[in-house]
Design a protein around this motif. Structure first.
Motif, PDB file in Angstrom:
ATOM      1  N   VAL A 143      12.576  -7.321   0.474  1.00 27.99           N
ATOM      2  CA  VAL A 143      12.710  -6.939   1.879  1.00 27.99           C
ATOM      3  C   VAL A 143      11.665  -7.694   2.698  1.00 27.99           C
ATOM      4  O   VAL A 143      10.592  -8.044   2.188  1.00 27.99           O
ATOM      5  CB  VAL A 143      12.522  -5.407   2.046  1.00 27.99           C
ATOM      6  CG1 VAL A 143      11.092  -4.998   1.753  1.00 27.99           C
ATOM      7  CG2 VAL A 143      12.948  -4.943   3.429  1.00 27.99           C
ATOM      8  N   THR A 144      11.988  -7.984   3.952  1.00 24.83           N
ATOM      9  CA  THR A 144      11.026  -8.627   4.842  1.00 24.83           C
ATOM     10  C   THR A 144       9.942  -7.615   5.198  1.00 24.83           C
ATOM     11  O   THR A 144      10.226  -6.564   5.781  1.00 24.83           O
ATOM     12  CB  THR A 144      11.712  -9.118   6.130  1.00 24.83           C
ATOM     13  OG1 THR A 144      12.744 -10.052   5.787  1.00 24.83           O
ATOM     14  CG2 THR A 144      10.704  -9.790   7.045  1.00 24.83           C
ATOM     15  N   VAL A 145       8.713  -7.931   4.825  1.00 27.46           N
ATOM     16  CA  VAL A 145       7.600  -7.007   5.057  1.00 27.46           C
ATOM     17  C   VAL A 145       6.918  -7.367   6.369  1.00 27.46           C
ATOM     18  O   VAL A 145       6.188  -8.359   6.462  1.00 27.46           O
ATOM     19  CB  VAL A 145       6.587  -7.055   3.892  1.00 27.46           C
ATOM     20  CG1 VAL A 145       5.424  -6.102   4.171  1.00 27.46           C
ATOM     21  CG2 VAL A 145       7.269  -6.687   2.583  1.00 27.46           C
ATOM     22  N   ASP A 146       7.184  -6.577   7.386  1.00 23.44           N
ATOM     23  CA  ASP A 146       6.573  -6.784   8.695  1.00 23.44           C
ATOM     24  C   ASP A 146       6.435  -5.432   9.390  1.00 23.44           C
ATOM     25  O   ASP A 146       6.673  -4.382   8.785  1.00 23.44           O
ATOM     26  CB  ASP A 146       7.402  -7.759   9.540  1.00 23.44           C
ATOM     27  CG  ASP A 146       8.857  -7.327   9.695  1.00 23.44           C
ATOM     28  OD1 ASP A 146       9.175  -6.146   9.397  1.00 23.44           O
ATOM     29  OD2 ASP A 146       9.689  -8.151  10.110  1.00 23.44           O
ATOM     30  N   GLN A 147       6.062  -5.464  10.663  1.00 22.90           N
ATOM     31  CA  GLN A 147       5.845  -4.218  11.390  1.00 22.90           C
ATOM     32  C   GLN A 147       7.131  -3.405  11.517  1.00 22.90           C
ATOM     33  O   GLN A 147       7.098  -2.170  11.568  1.00 22.90           O
ATOM     34  CB  GLN A 147       5.273  -4.509  12.780  1.00 22.90           C
ATOM     35  CG  GLN A 147       4.631  -3.301  13.453  1.00 22.90           C
ATOM     36  CD  GLN A 147       3.487  -2.722  12.640  1.00 22.90           C
ATOM     37  OE1 GLN A 147       2.636  -3.456  12.143  1.00 22.90           O
ATOM     38  NE2 GLN A 147       3.465  -1.400  12.482  1.00 22.90           N
ATOM     39  N   LEU A 149       9.370  -3.024   9.234  1.00 27.34           N
ATOM     40  CA  LEU A 149       9.510  -2.239   8.008  1.00 27.34           C
ATOM     41  C   LEU A 149       8.628  -1.000   8.064  1.00 27.34           C
ATOM     42  O   LEU A 149       9.037   0.088   7.635  1.00 27.34           O
ATOM     43  CB  LEU A 149       9.146  -3.086   6.790  1.00 27.34           C
ATOM     44  CG  LEU A 149       9.220  -2.356   5.443  1.00 27.34           C
ATOM     45  CD1 LEU A 149      10.646  -1.899   5.154  1.00 27.34           C
ATOM     46  CD2 LEU A 149       8.700  -3.240   4.312  1.00 27.34           C
ATOM     47  N   VAL A 150       7.428  -1.155   8.605  1.00 20.95           N
ATOM     48  CA  VAL A 150       6.524  -0.010   8.739  1.00 20.95           C
ATOM     49  C   VAL A 150       7.169   1.067   9.606  1.00 20.95           C
ATOM     50  O   VAL A 150       7.133   2.263   9.272  1.00 20.95           O
ATOM     51  CB  VAL A 150       5.173  -0.448   9.345  1.00 20.95           C
ATOM     52  CG1 VAL A 150       4.311   0.773   9.669  1.00 20.95           C
ATOM     53  CG2 VAL A 150       4.438  -1.379   8.388  1.00 20.95           C
ATOM     54  N   GLU A 151       7.781   0.662  10.714  1.00 23.29           N
ATOM     55  CA  GLU A 151       8.426   1.624  11.609  1.00 23.29           C
ATOM     56  C   GLU A 151       9.599   2.314  10.915  1.00 23.29           C
ATOM     57  O   GLU A 151       9.792   3.531  11.059  1.00 23.29           O
ATOM     58  CB  GLU A 151       8.910   0.917  12.881  1.00 23.29           C
ATOM     59  CG  GLU A 151       7.804   0.314  13.729  1.00 23.29           C
ATOM     60  CD  GLU A 151       6.842   1.357  14.291  1.00 23.29           C
ATOM     61  OE1 GLU A 151       7.237   2.545  14.403  1.00 23.29           O
ATOM     62  OE2 GLU A 151       5.697   0.985  14.619  1.00 23.29           O
ATOM     63  N   LEU A 152      10.385   1.554  10.159  1.00 22.87           N
ATOM     64  CA  LEU A 152      11.514   2.142   9.439  1.00 22.87           C
ATOM     65  C   LEU A 152      11.024   3.112   8.366  1.00 22.87           C
ATOM     66  O   LEU A 152      11.638   4.162   8.136  1.00 22.87           O
ATOM     67  CB  LEU A 152      12.357   1.035   8.792  1.00 22.87           C
ATOM     68  CG  LEU A 152      13.211   0.195   9.737  1.00 22.87           C
ATOM     69  CD1 LEU A 152      13.833  -0.981   8.988  1.00 22.87           C
ATOM     70  CD2 LEU A 152      14.307   1.045  10.378  1.00 22.87           C
ATOM     71  N   PHE A 153       9.917   2.761   7.729  1.00 21.75           N
ATOM     72  CA  PHE A 153       9.319   3.635   6.717  1.00 21.75           C
ATOM     73  C   PHE A 153       8.923   4.974   7.333  1.00 21.75           C
ATOM     74  O   PHE A 153       9.230   6.042   6.794  1.00 21.75           O
ATOM     75  CB  PHE A 153       8.105   2.944   6.103  1.00 21.75           C
ATOM     76  CG  PHE A 153       7.273   3.826   5.205  1.00 21.75           C
ATOM     77  CD1 PHE A 153       7.618   4.013   3.876  1.00 21.75           C
ATOM     78  CD2 PHE A 153       6.145   4.469   5.697  1.00 21.75           C
ATOM     79  CE1 PHE A 153       6.854   4.828   3.046  1.00 21.75           C
ATOM     80  CE2 PHE A 153       5.371   5.279   4.881  1.00 21.75           C
ATOM     81  CZ  PHE A 153       5.731   5.458   3.551  1.00 21.75           C
ATOM     82  N   LEU A 154       8.256   4.926   8.479  1.00 29.56           N
ATOM     83  CA  LEU A 154       7.782   6.148   9.129  1.00 29.56           C
ATOM     84  C   LEU A 154       8.937   7.017   9.635  1.00 29.56           C
ATOM     85  O   LEU A 154       8.795   8.235   9.764  1.00 29.56           O
ATOM     86  CB  LEU A 154       6.849   5.791  10.285  1.00 29.56           C
ATOM     87  CG  LEU A 154       5.523   5.134   9.886  1.00 29.56           C
ATOM     88  CD1 LEU A 154       4.761   4.670  11.119  1.00 29.56           C
ATOM     89  CD2 LEU A 154       4.675   6.093   9.063  1.00 29.56           C
ATOM     90  N   LYS A 155      10.078   6.391   9.904  1.00 30.53           N
ATOM     91  CA  LYS A 155      11.250   7.129  10.365  1.00 30.53           C
ATOM     92  C   LYS A 155      12.216   7.430   9.216  1.00 30.53           C
ATOM     93  O   LYS A 155      13.277   8.028   9.428  1.00 30.53           O
ATOM     94  CB  LYS A 155      11.984   6.331  11.442  1.00 30.53           C
ATOM     95  CG  LYS A 155      11.171   6.111  12.711  1.00 30.53           C
ATOM     96  CD  LYS A 155      11.927   5.230  13.697  1.00 30.53           C
ATOM     97  CE  LYS A 155      11.100   4.967  14.953  1.00 30.53           C
ATOM     98  NZ  LYS A 155      11.805   4.055  15.896  1.00 30.53           N
ATOM     99  N   LEU A 226      18.044  -1.197   7.047  1.00 26.81           N
ATOM    100  CA  LEU A 226      17.284  -2.420   6.773  1.00 26.81           C
ATOM    101  C   LEU A 226      18.029  -3.656   7.259  1.00 26.81           C
ATOM    102  O   LEU A 226      17.412  -4.626   7.703  1.00 26.81           O
ATOM    103  CB  LEU A 226      17.006  -2.541   5.272  1.00 26.81           C
ATOM    104  CG  LEU A 226      15.926  -1.617   4.714  1.00 26.81           C
ATOM    105  CD1 LEU A 226      15.920  -1.671   3.197  1.00 26.81           C
ATOM    106  CD2 LEU A 226      14.554  -1.993   5.263  1.00 26.81           C
ATOM    107  N   GLY A 227      19.355  -3.611   7.173  1.00 29.68           N
ATOM    108  CA  GLY A 227      20.154  -4.733   7.656  1.00 29.68           C
ATOM    109  C   GLY A 227      19.769  -6.051   7.006  1.00 29.68           C
ATOM    110  O   GLY A 227      19.620  -6.152   5.784  1.00 29.68           O
ATOM    111  N   LYS A 228      19.570  -7.083   7.836  1.00 28.42           N
ATOM    112  CA  LYS A 228      19.254  -8.415   7.331  1.00 28.42           C
ATOM    113  C   LYS A 228      17.854  -8.503   6.722  1.00 28.42           C
ATOM    114  O   LYS A 228      17.528  -9.496   6.048  1.00 28.42           O
ATOM    115  CB  LYS A 228      19.391  -9.441   8.454  1.00 28.42           C
ATOM    116  CG  LYS A 228      20.824  -9.616   8.951  1.00 28.42           C
ATOM    117  CD  LYS A 228      20.897 -10.675  10.040  1.00 28.42           C
ATOM    118  CE  LYS A 228      22.336 -10.860  10.518  1.00 28.42           C
ATOM    119  NZ  LYS A 228      22.440 -11.891  11.599  1.00 28.42           N
ATOM    120  N   ALA A 229      17.034  -7.483   6.953  1.00 36.29           N
ATOM    121  CA  ALA A 229      15.688  -7.487   6.366  1.00 36.29           C
ATOM    122  C   ALA A 229      15.748  -7.291   4.852  1.00 36.29           C
ATOM    123  O   ALA A 229      14.805  -7.643   4.136  1.00 36.29           O
ATOM    124  CB  ALA A 229      14.835  -6.388   6.999  1.00 36.29           C
TER     125      ALA A 229
END
Length: 241
Positions: A143-147, A149-155, A226-229
């Motif tokens: 997965v693309t690890v960027d900000q 992903l952090v937001e998706l993790f928290l949600k 996650l889509g294209k990430a």
């Protein structure tokens, strides 16, 4: 609140023990196409780690490589305690979280207690194996690890560790989420040792939390979100051979 966290932590240890017992009884259960997972055990002084080994694959060389990857990862769970191996007690068990034609995810629940330490630690580890490239995957490879992903993790969807450790029902989940530092999460997700695993519809990522809340918490982010990430999507089990 701290007392509630501590009770939840003790309950988690009990849950892992019960779950492991059930798993070991079903350790030889067969999967589709004749594939079976059997339990092997690594022991070293007070350390005991159960891990799976595959049997029944038509490609013996590939099966041997996969089993070696699984074993190597299981033994590496001891690495953070390398300096205390003489004084550490560990008890680890596994669950198969995903088995597909291209990915195998094995999650470990490990109880670790270092002599004279302030408290024991509940450790999570996961081996995610690319069954085509025959290698162990890092989070940044799937997965693309960027900000974002952090937001998706928290949600994402909180994953309780059984009925006995559910931060949501205990009213502690909001405080745990609010306590995360986004920059620290991003740094942690970029670390090669970041713990994650695949399920049928989501990528589950773990993050450290306070000891009284269980030492770590898991959140599921759906493949759709996650889509294209999502760089590597799990595929069906029927193509394993």
């Amino acid at each position: 609140m701290k007392n509630n966290y501590f009770i939840l932590f003790l309950s988690a240890i009990f849950f892992c023990t019960i779950a492991a017992s059930i798993l070991l009884m079903a350790g030889n259960a067969a999967f589709a196409s004749g594939i079976e997972f059997k339990t092997a055990t690594h022991t070293d002084k007070l350390i005991k780690i159960n891990y799976p080994q595959i049997s029944g694959m038509s490609d013996a060389a590939k099966m041997s490589k996969i089993n070696a990857l699984i074993k190597d990862h299981a033994l590496a769970i001891k690495s953070p305690f390398a300096e205390e191996l003489k004084d550490v007690e560990m008890d680890g068990n596994y669950t198969i979280e995903y088995i597909g034609s291209n990915i195998l995810s094995v999650k470990y629940c490990v109880f670790a207690n270092v002599k004279n330490a302030a408290h024991p630690v509940d450790v999570i580890a996961a081996a995610n194996i690319d069954l085509n490239a025959l290698k162990t995957l890092k989070l940044s490879e799937v997965v693309t690890v960027d900000q974002s992903l952090v937001e998706l993790f928290l949600k994402g969807g909180y994953v309780p560790r059984g009925e006995d450790l559910d931060l949501s029902s205990a009213g502690a989940l909001k405080d745990i989420i609010a306590g995360f530092d986004k920059k620290e999460l991003l740094t942690r997700f970029k670390d090669p040792s970041a713990a994650f695993y695949f399920t049928k519809d989501s990528l589950v990522i773990s993050a450290e939390v306070i000891h009284a809340a269980g030492d770590h918490a898991e959140f599921a982010v759906s493949y759709k979100d996650l889509g294209k990430a999502l760089l590597l999507k799990p595929e069906g089990f029927s193509k394993l051979k």
